[in-house]
Design a protein around this motif. Structure first.
Motif, mmCIF file in Angstrom:
data_model
loop_
_atom_site.group_PDB
_atom_site.id
_atom_site.type_symbol
_atom_site.label_atom_id
_atom_site.label_comp_id
_atom_site.label_asym_id
_atom_site.label_seq_id
_atom_site.Cartn_x
_atom_site.Cartn_y
_atom_site.Cartn_z
ATOM 1 N N LEU A 1 -2.582 5.731 0.739
ATOM 2 C CA LEU A 1 -2.459 4.271 0.666
ATOM 3 C C LEU A 1 -1.449 3.860 -0.402
ATOM 4 N N ILE A 2 -1.488 4.523 -1.539
ATOM 5 C CA ILE A 2 -0.516 4.244 -2.602
ATOM 6 C C ILE A 2 0.895 4.567 -2.120
ATOM 7 N N THR A 3 1.044 5.680 -1.427
ATOM 8 C CA THR A 3 2.355 6.068 -0.896
ATOM 9 C C THR A 3 2.842 5.054 0.135
ATOM 10 N N ALA A 4 1.944 4.593 0.997
ATOM 11 C CA ALA A 4 2.324 3.590 1.998
ATOM 12 C C ALA A 4 2.769 2.300 1.326
ATOM 13 N N PHE A 5 2.071 1.911 0.274
ATOM 14 C CA PHE A 5 2.451 0.708 -0.461
ATOM 15 C C PHE A 5 3.836 0.875 -1.090
ATOM 16 N N LEU A 6 4.067 2.036 -1.716
ATOM 17 C CA LEU A 6 5.377 2.294 -2.324
ATOM 18 C C LEU A 6 6.469 2.368 -1.267
ATOM 19 N N MET A 7 6.149 2.935 -0.124
ATOM 20 C CA MET A 7 7.113 3.007 0.966
ATOM 21 C C MET A 7 7.496 1.597 1.413
ATOM 22 N N TYR A 8 6.520 0.727 1.515
ATOM 23 C CA TYR A 8 6.757 -0.652 1.924
ATOM 24 C C TYR A 8 7.592 -1.405 0.889
ATOM 25 N N LYS A 9 7.225 -1.253 -0.387
ATOM 26 C CA LYS A 9 7.903 -2.000 -1.455
ATOM 27 C C LYS A 9 9.283 -1.434 -1.799
ATOM 28 N N LEU A 10 9.410 -0.110 -1.805
ATOM 29 C CA LEU A 10 10.644 0.520 -2.262
ATOM 30 C C LEU A 10 11.532 1.026 -1.133
ATOM 31 N N GLY A 11 11.011 1.036 0.086
ATOM 32 C CA GLY A 11 11.787 1.519 1.220
ATOM 33 C C GLY A 11 12.154 2.996 1.092
ATOM 34 N N GLY B 1 12.708 6.897 1.804
ATOM 35 C CA GLY B 1 13.230 7.591 2.969
ATOM 36 C C GLY B 1 12.262 8.628 3.511
ATOM 37 N N ASP B 2 12.596 9.170 4.672
ATOM 38 C CA ASP B 2 11.738 10.153 5.327
ATOM 39 C C ASP B 2 11.508 11.394 4.485
ATOM 40 N N THR B 3 12.556 11.860 3.813
ATOM 41 C CA THR B 3 12.429 13.070 3.004
ATOM 42 C C THR B 3 11.420 12.879 1.881
ATOM 43 N N VAL B 4 11.489 11.749 1.219
ATOM 44 C CA VAL B 4 10.561 11.452 0.120
ATOM 45 C C VAL B 4 9.141 11.333 0.648
ATOM 46 N N ILE B 5 8.980 10.715 1.805
ATOM 47 C CA ILE B 5 7.646 10.543 2.384
ATOM 48 C C ILE B 5 7.050 11.900 2.756
ATOM 49 N N HIS B 6 7.838 12.765 3.419
ATOM 50 C CA HIS B 6 7.334 14.086 3.795
ATOM 51 C C HIS B 6 6.969 14.912 2.564
ATOM 52 N N LEU B 7 7.797 14.858 1.548
ATOM 53 C CA LEU B 7 7.512 15.588 0.313
ATOM 54 C C LEU B 7 6.250 15.048 -0.360
ATOM 55 N N SER B 8 6.101 13.727 -0.381
ATOM 56 C CA SER B 8 4.910 13.149 -1.014
ATOM 57 C C SER B 8 3.640 13.516 -0.247
ATOM 58 N N ILE B 9 3.722 13.617 1.066
ATOM 59 C CA ILE B 9 2.546 14.004 1.852
ATOM 60 C C ILE B 9 2.140 15.438 1.529
ATOM 61 N N ILE B 10 3.109 16.320 1.400
ATOM 62 C CA ILE B 10 2.809 17.708 1.041
ATOM 63 C C ILE B 10 2.176 17.766 -0.348
ATOM 64 N N ILE B 11 2.716 17.008 -1.284
ATOM 65 C CA ILE B 11 2.173 16.977 -2.643
ATOM 66 C C ILE B 11 0.758 16.398 -2.641
ATOM 67 N N ILE B 12 0.539 15.348 -1.867
ATOM 68 C CA ILE B 12 -0.788 14.726 -1.781
ATOM 69 C C ILE B 12 -1.812 15.727 -1.242
ATOM 70 N N HIS B 13 -1.449 16.464 -0.215
ATOM 71 C CA HIS B 13 -2.369 17.469 0.326
ATOM 72 C C HIS B 13 -2.677 18.537 -0.729
ATOM 73 N N GLY B 14 -1.653 18.984 -1.434
ATOM 74 C CA GLY B 14 -1.857 19.994 -2.475
ATOM 75 C C GLY B 14 -2.786 19.517 -3.581
ATOM 76 N N ILE B 15 -2.555 18.299 -4.047
ATOM 77 C CA ILE B 15 -3.397 17.731 -5.115
ATOM 78 C C ILE B 15 -4.837 17.575 -4.628
ATOM 79 N N SER B 16 -5.003 17.040 -3.440
ATOM 80 C CA SER B 16 -6.343 16.789 -2.905
ATOM 81 C C SER B 16 -7.127 18.082 -2.727
ATOM 82 N N VAL B 17 -6.481 19.100 -2.164
ATOM 83 C CA VAL B 17 -7.168 20.371 -1.941
ATOM 84 C C VAL B 17 -7.440 21.078 -3.267
#
Length: 120
Positions: A26-36, A38-54
């Motif tokens: 949700l935080i990433t989606a908010f930042l994506m909306y506000k800061l626009g 790119g795809d590379t940053v979003i994919h990298l953040s998703i990988i990092i989010i999964h790593g942190i969560s696990v």
């Protein structure tokens, strides 16, 4: 600790992992909306989010189980990946495995869960 209790602890930690994932996404989606972002940053953040969560889920599992913590952390990583895969299959109707994305994410989740379990 009885195995049933260990499995219940694993399920509780798995639920916590998904709550952390949801909050961070949700935080990433908010930042994506506000800061626009790119795809590379979003994919990298998703990988990092999964790593942190696990990692945090594995850490919590290790704290609760107290025996063979790395195995229980690894099992948390396996369960996390399986649930993500099942939900993805239900949503998309197919399984897409790529060496650069999916495989990297699976390996990261397994390693993060095991490391979290060892340190827990």
């Amino acid at each position: 600790m009885i195995t049933g209790q260990k499995i219940f602890s694993l399920l509780k930690a798995l639920a916590v992992s998904y709550i952390i994932t949801a909050i961070l996404l949700l935080i990433t989606a908010f930042l994506m909306y506000k800061l626009g972002l790119g795809d590379t940053v979003i994919h990298l953040s998703i990988i990092i989010i999964h790593g942190i969560s696990v990692f945090l889920g594995g850490f919590l599992t290790g704290k609760m189980v107290k025996e063979q913590k790395y195995i229980w952390g690894l099992m948390l990583g396996v369960c996390y990946v399986l649930v993500i895969g099942i939900v993805s299959f239900i949503m998309n109707g197919t399984i897409h495995i790529s060496a650069g994305g999916t495989l990297t994410n699976v390996i990261l989740c397994l390693a993060a869960g095991m490391l979290g379990g060892m340190l827990g």
